[in-house]
Scaffold this active site. Sequence first.
Site, PDB file in Angstrom:
ATOM      1  N   LYS A  84       0.844  -1.208   0.000  1.00 12.15           N
ATOM      2  CA  LYS A  84       0.000   0.000   0.000  1.00 12.15           C
ATOM      3  C   LYS A  84       0.873   1.248   0.000  1.00 12.15           C
ATOM      4  O   LYS A  84       1.921   1.286   0.672  1.00 12.15           O
ATOM      5  CB  LYS A  84      -0.897  -0.017   1.237  1.00 12.15           C
ATOM      6  N   SER A 159      -9.466   2.123   3.100  1.00 10.29           N
ATOM      7  CA  SER A 159      -8.639   2.845   2.172  1.00 10.29           C
ATOM      8  C   SER A 159      -7.641   1.978   1.408  1.00 10.29           C
ATOM      9  O   SER A 159      -6.989   2.471   0.488  1.00 10.29           O
ATOM     10  CB  SER A 159      -7.858   3.946   2.908  1.00 10.29           C
ATOM     11  N   SER A 183      -9.744  -0.269   7.263  1.00  9.94           N
ATOM     12  CA  SER A 183      -9.192  -0.115   5.914  1.00  9.94           C
ATOM     13  C   SER A 183      -8.464  -1.314   5.335  1.00  9.94           C
ATOM     14  O   SER A 183      -8.078  -1.265   4.167  1.00  9.94           O
ATOM     15  CB  SER A 183      -8.268   1.107   5.876  1.00  9.94           C
TER      16      SER A 183
END
Lengths: 496, 105
Positions: A84, A159, A183
């Site tokens: 990420k 996210s 997330s």
Amino acid sequence: MTAPDPVTLAPLTAQATAIARGDISVTALVDLYLARIDARQPTLNAFRAVDADGARAAAALADARLARGEGPAGRLFGVPIAIKDQLCTRGLVTSAGSRMLEHWRPPYDATAVARLRAEGAIILGKTNQDEFAMGSTSASCAFGPVRNPWDTNHVPGGSSGGSAAAVADFQAAAALGTDTGGSIRQPASFCGLVGIKPTWGRVSRYGAVAYASSLDQIGPIARTTADAALILEIIAGHDPADMGSLRDPVPAYSAIAAAADTMQGLRIGVPAELMGAGNSPDVANAVGEALARCEALGATLVPVNLPHTAFAIQTYYLIAMAEASSNLARYDGLRYGHRAQGDLELEELIAKTRAEAFGPEVKRRILLGTFALSAGYHEAFYGRAQQVRTLIRRDFDAAYTTCDIIACPTSPVTAPRLGEKHDDPLAMYLMDIDTVMSNLAGHCSLSLPIGQDGEGLPIGLQFMAPHLGEARIIAAAAAYEKHHPFEARPTDGGAQ
Amino acid sequence: MSAPQNTDKAPQQAPHIDIHHVARLARIALTEAEATAFAADLDHMLVYFASLGTLDLDGVPPLTEPESGPTLFRPDVAGPVLDRTEALSQAPAHDGAAFIVPRVV
């Protein structure tokens, strides 16, 4: 169009075995993934940056080692992983989904990334996300929204949506995400994957771009519980660079997953507050069926209550936004990142830099967090939220006297359409009801895929456990998965 | 402009946010359109968040972090530090030794 190669459809652990046996070279495997990424990037936008040269160089070194007869080095030897964009990768752009850090290349790896590399993982690149991890759709990414591989008209969640989309679309064998209010778990749920949010402090936050420091954790997004367990086992453990890092030894999560085959004796708490009318009918039905399967595997369902659930969203967002307003104060254009141009005084420069480079959701959260910490309101908002956080922790402590783990939906709904709820931030925040409490309590939780809705979109079941209870939820998920594997796969461009 | 005062412990009603004051505290320059939109958003959210005021929290301690053990110290020995050149390498402006910024004082 490059359909996923069969070898990339296998769990991560099977790919590592294939490399160790010599069934496929590391270079060939990496090339398969890079080709898949290249073909699918225009459609899904899962990646922010692909390090093709770095991945191929690492693959060449790995193959050379095997050619010398030295054998694989590390439990993830040759396995391609995505990271990420919130996590620092030395020399590789790390933007946290924001224009503020659009060109920033960290001088160090996050500890979690370094541990993966030390076990032989090949880092493919950085995945797109909501800006500074603030969001539940991955639509508020400065580099374009991410789309769900199951139906590209829908979001992958957030996210960590890019990480989830990449793994679900077979663009990576697994990925790292971060979880502050859901997330990792929610995008895993929306994309038919397993995601784990560890106990706070279980995984070092060193090198994770900070959002809300008392809530943030790094964890795996993978296709199976066994894969997620192995990654967690590797990245967990004490790190002197993170003052919140726990010193407790790391259990052999991968062995726990491998051995799990039953839920006999397991008491599963079912909280009434999270099983009600707020869940869509498809989610309610799927979770009900999954819990029945748990009973058939030997578990006992125990009604529990979490009486302060109705205050969880307010509590979470006040704390998260307040901490974010402090953490993001460092982005001032003075030492790194975006700087506004012009002959400006210091305060003007800072204000204009932040105005230009932060997106609207980040600004909104900083403003509300700043208000919650401001003179005259600090005690009434931030202070009270911290007190309610204690009540939420106490609710869990009481519940866990009668059960071993708690089960509920990971999300009350399946993946929304891109653009849905975009104009109503509070409606978006309310979607996080199932996931935020685990972060507030500092506990661990996991999402596993259990079915699909009428449109073919995946549905996730969440298992929660108390402090350092990862072994319980991994064992439960692995046992469920062994008897009820989630075998559906997205076809390119739509749901199967 | 000074901050509006609310010394009550529990927000019985949601306050109206002074968006320009908050933006100055947050060091974010807002356009008038942004100020109007954000003020409306935040006022709407504060109504929802103010429901925490309905709870009796007398005697409830705050949970400021999930785990609070003793502060752990390391030996007071100098170790590796970030190389200056590397630290300055992505600075918007530098002179090789320091960051160049507008006058501070």
